[in-house]
Write a protein that holds these residues in place. Structure first.
Motif, PDB file in Angstrom:
ATOM      1  N   ASN A   1      -0.441  -0.416  13.688  1.00  0.00           N
ATOM      2  CA  ASN A   1       0.360   0.390  14.617  1.00  0.00           C
ATOM      3  C   ASN A   1      -0.413   1.575  15.190  1.00  0.00           C
ATOM      4  OD1 ASN A   1       0.278   2.160  12.474  1.00  0.00           O
ATOM      5  ND2 ASN A   1       2.467   2.037  11.997  1.00  0.00           N
ATOM      6  N   ALA A   2      -1.714   1.652  14.878  1.00  0.00           N
ATOM      7  CA  ALA A   2      -2.630   2.639  15.479  1.00  0.00           C
ATOM      8  C   ALA A   2      -2.143   4.072  15.323  1.00  0.00           C
ATOM      9  CB  ALA A   2      -2.864   2.313  16.956  1.00  0.00           C
ATOM     10  N   ASP A   3      -1.587   4.388  14.140  1.00  0.00           N
ATOM     11  CA  ASP A   3      -1.138   5.768  13.911  1.00  0.00           C
ATOM     12  C   ASP A   3      -2.079   6.531  12.981  1.00  0.00           C
ATOM     13  OD1 ASP A   3      -0.631   4.630  11.461  1.00  0.00           O
ATOM     14  OD2 ASP A   3       1.433   5.357  11.297  1.00  0.00           O
ATOM     15  N   GLY A   4      -3.245   5.957  12.693  1.00  0.00           N
ATOM     16  CA  GLY A   4      -4.205   6.612  11.831  1.00  0.00           C
ATOM     17  C   GLY A   4      -3.985   6.373  10.354  1.00  0.00           C
ATOM     18  N   LYS A   5      -2.933   5.621  10.000  1.00  0.00           N
ATOM     19  CA  LYS A   5      -2.651   5.304   8.602  1.00  0.00           C
ATOM     20  C   LYS A   5      -2.804   3.797   8.401  1.00  0.00           C
ATOM     21  CE  LYS A   5       0.710   9.069   8.294  1.00  0.00           C
ATOM     22  NZ  LYS A   5       2.131   9.425   7.991  1.00  0.00           N
ATOM     23  N   PHE A   6      -3.273   3.425   7.234  1.00  0.00           N
ATOM     24  CA  PHE A   6      -3.571   2.018   6.977  1.00  0.00           C
ATOM     25  C   PHE A   6      -2.596   1.376   5.994  1.00  0.00           C
ATOM     26  CE2 PHE A   6      -7.343   3.724   8.794  1.00  0.00           C
ATOM     27  CZ  PHE A   6      -8.003   2.670   9.413  1.00  0.00           C
TER      28      PHE A   6
ATOM     29  N   ASP B   1       0.094  -4.978   3.159  1.00  0.00           N
ATOM     30  CA  ASP B   1      -0.949  -5.727   2.459  1.00  0.00           C
ATOM     31  C   ASP B   1      -2.145  -6.018   3.364  1.00  0.00           C
ATOM     32  OD1 ASP B   1       0.312  -7.557   4.075  1.00  0.00           O
ATOM     33  OD2 ASP B   1       0.918  -8.910   2.471  1.00  0.00           O
ATOM     34  N   THR B   2      -2.370  -5.120   4.326  1.00  0.00           N
ATOM     35  CA  THR B   2      -3.561  -5.211   5.180  1.00  0.00           C
ATOM     36  C   THR B   2      -4.263  -3.850   5.160  1.00  0.00           C
ATOM     37  OG1 THR B   2      -2.263  -4.653   7.155  1.00  0.00           O
ATOM     38  CG2 THR B   2      -2.570  -6.993   6.660  1.00  0.00           C
TER      39      THR B   2
ATOM     40  N   PRO C   1     -12.143 -13.771  -0.780  1.00  0.00           N
ATOM     41  CA  PRO C   1     -12.714 -13.384   0.519  1.00  0.00           C
ATOM     42  C   PRO C   1     -13.018 -11.885   0.580  1.00  0.00           C
ATOM     43  CG  PRO C   1     -10.716 -14.703   0.775  1.00  0.00           C
ATOM     44  CD  PRO C   1     -10.789 -14.312  -0.664  1.00  0.00           C
ATOM     45  N   ALA C   2     -13.907 -11.522   1.481  1.00  0.00           N
ATOM     46  CA  ALA C   2     -14.282 -10.113   1.636  1.00  0.00           C
ATOM     47  C   ALA C   2     -13.103  -9.253   2.070  1.00  0.00           C
ATOM     48  CB  ALA C   2     -15.427  -9.994   2.641  1.00  0.00           C
ATOM     49  N   THR C   3     -12.119  -9.852   2.758  1.00  0.00           N
ATOM     50  CA  THR C   3     -10.955  -9.099   3.231  1.00  0.00           C
ATOM     51  C   THR C   3      -9.733  -9.305   2.333  1.00  0.00           C
ATOM     52  OG1 THR C   3     -10.683 -10.903   4.841  1.00  0.00           O
ATOM     53  CG2 THR C   3     -11.607  -8.843   5.652  1.00  0.00           C
ATOM     54  N   TRP C   4      -9.947  -9.732   1.076  1.00  0.00           N
ATOM     55  CA  TRP C   4      -8.863  -9.780   0.093  1.00  0.00           C
ATOM     56  C   TRP C   4      -8.252  -8.383  -0.036  1.00  0.00           C
ATOM     57  CZ3 TRP C   4      -9.366  -7.894  -5.289  1.00  0.00           C
ATOM     58  CH2 TRP C   4      -8.256  -8.215  -6.079  1.00  0.00           C
ATOM     59  N   PRO C   5      -6.912  -8.247   0.030  1.00  0.00           N
ATOM     60  CA  PRO C   5      -6.298  -6.919   0.083  1.00  0.00           C
ATOM     61  C   PRO C   5      -6.102  -6.229  -1.261  1.00  0.00           C
ATOM     62  CG  PRO C   5      -4.610  -8.590   0.305  1.00  0.00           C
ATOM     63  CD  PRO C   5      -5.926  -9.322   0.289  1.00  0.00           C
ATOM     64  N   GLY C   6      -6.559  -6.835  -2.360  1.00  0.00           N
ATOM     65  CA  GLY C   6      -6.452  -6.178  -3.657  1.00  0.00           C
ATOM     66  C   GLY C   6      -5.234  -6.559  -4.467  1.00  0.00           C
ATOM     67  N   LEU C   7      -4.359  -7.393  -3.939  1.00  0.00           N
ATOM     68  CA  LEU C   7      -3.197  -7.865  -4.681  1.00  0.00           C
ATOM     69  C   LEU C   7      -3.613  -8.962  -5.649  1.00  0.00           C
ATOM     70  CD1 LEU C   7      -0.654  -8.144  -1.724  1.00  0.00           C
ATOM     71  CD2 LEU C   7      -0.641  -6.410  -3.524  1.00  0.00           C
TER      72      LEU C   7
ATOM     73  N   PRO D   1      -7.228 -11.253   7.012  1.00  0.00           N
ATOM     74  CA  PRO D   1      -8.398 -11.287   7.886  1.00  0.00           C
ATOM     75  C   PRO D   1      -8.285 -10.460   9.151  1.00  0.00           C
ATOM     76  CG  PRO D   1      -7.119 -13.280   8.187  1.00  0.00           C
ATOM     77  CD  PRO D   1      -6.454 -12.514   7.077  1.00  0.00           C
ATOM     78  N   GLY D   2      -7.075  -9.995   9.490  1.00  0.00           N
ATOM     79  CA  GLY D   2      -6.922  -9.122  10.645  1.00  0.00           C
ATOM     80  C   GLY D   2      -6.844  -9.819  11.988  1.00  0.00           C
ATOM     81  N   TYR D   3      -6.589 -11.120  12.016  1.00  0.00           N
ATOM     82  CA  TYR D   3      -6.431 -11.806  13.299  1.00  0.00           C
ATOM     83  C   TYR D   3      -5.110 -11.375  13.925  1.00  0.00           C
ATOM     84  CZ  TYR D   3      -9.750 -14.822  10.840  1.00  0.00           C
ATOM     85  OH  TYR D   3     -10.806 -15.305  10.102  1.00  0.00           O
TER      86      TYR D   3
END
Length: 247
Positions: A122-127, A115-116, A166-172, A179-181
Motif C-alpha cells: 500500500n506504499a505507506d512506508g510500512k511493511f 505475510d509479505t 525460497p529466498a522470499t520465504w516470509p518467516g512463517l 514472491p511479490g508478483y
C-alpha cells in the motif's frame, strides 16, 4: 468441503504428481453456478505464456477481488480468501525441497495479518500492515485430517526442521513463499504474471483452478493454516486437466 473423489485425487497428487486426465492446452471452462458467490464462481482458468512470463488467470462471474474476509482483530481464527492455481510443478521449482506436496500459485487477502514482510503493497512506508490487499504466494498443500475430513492445509514446518526454502520465504512455519508478483483483479478477471525464470522455464505442466477460504488455527499451531471452505474447482475434481505449454 472436498468430495471423496477430490480427496483421492489430492492424495494422488501428493504422492505421484498428477491425476489421470486428458490434457487440454487451450480454454479450460466451467459452467456458472449461482449458488456460489460471483466473486469466486470460476468460469474459466488458464495459464499461458506471454513473453518472459507465465500468466496465471481466472475469469469469475463478477466482482473479481471484491469479497474479502471480515477482520476479527487477531491472528488466531482469522480467515484467508484465495484464488488458487494448483499445479503439477515440483515444489523444488520455486525453491522448496523436492516432492513436498501440491505446489500451488495463489492470490490471497487477509486483513488480520501480513505475510509479505519484504513488500509494501500500500506504499505507506510500512511493511507489516497490508495483508488485506490481494497479494501473491507459492504454497505447498497436503492433506491433513486435523483440518477436517478430506481437507487440505498449507504444509507446516516442524519446529526442529530446516528444509530448503525460497529466498522470499516470509518467516512463517509454513511451506509458503511471498514472491511479490503484483496481481491484477478487475471486473471478471484475476491475473498475475510470474517470470518464467523463477520457475525454471518449464516446458509444460498441468494445472487446475480453485477458489477457497482458509482459516488460521485457533491455537496458531500445527496445523497452522487449513482449507475450510472450497467455493469452486474449475475441473470439479482437482484432476489438473489443463496443460501449460510454452508455445
Amino acid at each position: 468441503m472436498f468430495t471423496s473423489r477430490l480427496l483421492a485425487c489430492s492424495v494422488l497428487l501428493v504422492s505421484v504428481g498428477a491425476c489421470a486426465h486428458t490434457p487440454s492446452p487451450t480454454k479450460f471452462e466451467s459452467a456458472a453456478n449461482k449458488a456460489i458467490p460471483g466473486e469466486f464462481d470460476l468460469i474459466q482458468t488458464r495459464v499461458y505464456r506471454d513473453g518472459p512470463y507465465a500468466v496465471f488467470e481466472h475469469s469469475v462471474r463478477y466482482g473479481a477481488g471484491a469479497l474479502k474476509p471480515n477482520a476479527i482483530g487477531q491472528l488466531a481464527g482469522s480467515e484467508v480468501f484465495s484464488y488458487v492455481w494448483p499445479t503439477s510443478l515440483n515444489s523444488s521449482a520455486v525453491g522448496f525441497a523436492a516432492a513436498q506436496g501440491i505446489l500451488a500459485f495463489v492470490l490471497t487477502a487477509h486483513p488480520d495479518f501480513d505475510d509479505t514482510p519484504k513488500f509494501d503493497e500500500n506504499a505507506d512506508g510500512k511493511f507489516d500492515n497490508d495483508g488485506d490487499l490481494w497479494h501473491s504466494h507459492w504454497v505447498v498443500l497436503t492433506p491433513d485430517e486435523q483440518c477436517g475430513p478430506g481437507a487440505l492445509k498449507v504444509k507446516d514446518i516442524p519446529a526442529d526442521a530446516h528444509p530448503n526454502l525460497p529466498a522470499t520465504w516470509p518467516g512463517l512455519p509454513l511451506f509458503i513463499d511471498s514472491p511479490g508478483y503484483e496481481p491484477e483483479l478487475k471486473g471478471e478477471q484475476v491475473r498475475a504474471r510470474v517470470p518464467l525464470k523463477d520457475i525454471g522455464f518449464p516446458e509444460a505442466f498441468q494445472y487446475d483452478g480453485v477458489t477457497a477460504a482458509l482459516r488460521v488455527n485457533a491455537n496458531v499451531h500445527s496445523p497452522l493454516l487449513c482449507v475450510t471452505n472450497v467455493w469452486d474447482v474449475t475441473s470439479g475434481d482437482l484432476s489438473l486437466p489443463a496443460t501449460y505449454a510454452p508455445q
